[in-house]
Design an enzyme around this catalytic site. Structure first.
Site, short mmCIF file in Angstrom:
data_model
loop_
_atom_site.label_atom_id
_atom_site.label_comp_id
_atom_site.label_asym_id
_atom_site.label_seq_id
_atom_site.Cartn_x
_atom_site.Cartn_y
_atom_site.Cartn_z
N ASP A 67 0.82 -1.20 0.00
CA ASP A 67 0.00 0.00 0.00
C ASP A 67 0.86 1.26 0.00
OD1 ASP A 67 0.89 -0.50 2.61
OD2 ASP A 67 -1.08 -1.14 3.29
N ASN A 136 -7.39 -3.42 14.37
CA ASN A 136 -8.77 -3.73 13.96
C ASN A 136 -8.81 -4.89 12.95
OD1 ASN A 136 -7.79 -2.64 11.62
ND2 ASN A 136 -9.25 -0.96 11.47
N HIS A 138 -7.21 -5.13 10.14
CA HIS A 138 -7.03 -4.84 8.70
C HIS A 138 -5.73 -5.49 8.21
CE1 HIS A 138 -4.81 -0.78 9.63
NE2 HIS A 138 -3.92 -1.73 9.45
N GLU A 143 -9.90 -2.19 5.43
CA GLU A 143 -10.47 -1.92 6.74
C GLU A 143 -11.76 -2.74 6.94
OE1 GLU A 143 -8.64 -0.34 8.71
OE2 GLU A 143 -8.17 1.73 8.15
C1 F6R Z 1 1.35 -1.51 6.07
C2 F6R Z 1 0.10 -2.28 6.13
C3 F6R Z 1 -0.71 -2.31 7.38
C4 F6R Z 1 0.14 -2.65 8.61
C5 F6R Z 1 -0.71 -2.65 9.87
C6 F6R Z 1 0.11 -2.87 11.12
O1 F6R Z 1 1.94 -1.63 4.81
O2 F6R Z 1 -0.29 -2.82 5.15
O3 F6R Z 1 -1.74 -3.26 7.24
O4 F6R Z 1 0.73 -3.91 8.44
O5 F6R Z 1 -1.38 -1.41 9.99
O6 F6R Z 1 0.94 -1.77 11.33
P1 F6R Z 1 2.04 -1.79 12.49
O7 F6R Z 1 3.02 -2.82 12.10
O8 F6R Z 1 2.61 -0.40 12.46
O9 F6R Z 1 1.32 -2.12 13.74
#
Ligand code: F6R
Length: 246
Positions: A67, A136, A138, A143
């Site tokens: 992303d 959450n 995702h 989301e």
């Molecule tokens: C980032 C992504 C997100 C993260 C998720 C966890 O490229 O795709 O899904 O993997 O938000 O983020 P952290 O590791 O910062 O807790």
């Protein structure tokens, strides 16, 4: 889903780093799907170390990041590309032309997402997709909701997701873009193998629902249950709601 629980964040990062180095040793042109965020920071440090020690070669590897924020100009320090350059790409022998990102500045996000899906297909599909998970549940920026978009798309970020990205913007949550381009859950599920890395107690509920709960778009990572080759690598804190399964 195969669940692997190890003691701490360091041990979890080591397990995933070994998956990457083993994949590249077996197939130098491995197509990797890569996440950003706090979770993979140690993983990328281990991969840098492995490269410096001559234990892994990225010369033929191909990468697709999950992303990218919408509307941040190239070179902005909070872009996920800048994150990847700082943590991995500037330190290993990955050819720039083999590195792929969704373009968050694309004037036509729909066309940009079609381009990305085609580029993944042209590369032969993703061999090994590494994922983090949001509190959450995702994955990428898919989301929770009444429905999910299968392919890469422009996604709206939940307030909690924006808050957890505020660090990239000097703690200013208002500066975090409201939208991002993201692989869809279908894009992720088309990967041959998937490794989900989660550490810390803040991920325990999401992991509990992902592994033990029903498959539901309200828990996007639960859709990984539909895939035949998913390894969930957890430290003890992230696994703390899986007591029944251990
Ligand atoms: C980032 C992504 C997100 C993260 C998720 C966890 O490229 O795709 O899904 O993997 O938000 O983020 P952290 O590791 O910062 O807790």
């Amino acid at each position: 889903m195969r669940v692997r629980i190890v003691k701490d964040e360091e041990a979890a990062a080591r397990v995933v780093a070994a998956r990457v180095t083993t994949a590249l040793a077996a197939k130098p042109a491995t197509v990797l799907g890569l996440p950003t965020g706090r979770t993979p920071v140690r993983l990328y440090a281990l991969l840098r170390q492995a490269f410096a020690a001559g234990r892994v070669d990225f010369a033929k590897a191909v990468t697709f990041n999950l992303d990218e924020f919408a509307g941040l100009p190239a070179g902005h320090p909070a872009t996920y590309r800048a994150f990847m350059e700082a943590h991995l790409f500037d330190h290993v022998n990955l050819a720039p032309r083999r590195i792929h990102f969704l373009d968050g500045m694309a004037k036509d996000p729909v066309a940009e997402c079609v381009r990305y899906e085609k580029a993944i297909a042209r590369a032969g599909g993703i061999d090994l997709q590494i994922l983090g998970i949001g509190a959450n549940a995702h994955i990428g920026f898919n989301e929770p909701g009444a429905g999910l978009v299968a392919d890469s798309h422009l996604a709206r970020l939940e307030p909690g997701t924006r808050r957890s990205n505020a660090d990239l913007f000097d703690g200013n949550v208002k500066a975090v873009p409201r939208e991002a381009l993201s692989m869809g859950v279908g894009t992720i599920l088309r990967s041959r193998s998937i490794v989900l890395l989660a550490t810390g107690v803040g991920k325990a509920n999401a992991i509990g629902a992902t592994v033990l709960g029903p498959v539901t778009t309200r828990v996007p990572a639960s859709l990984l249950q539909l895939h035949g080759d998913v390894e969930v690598v957890l430290d003890e804190a992230a696994a703390s709601k899986l007591a029944m399964a251990v």
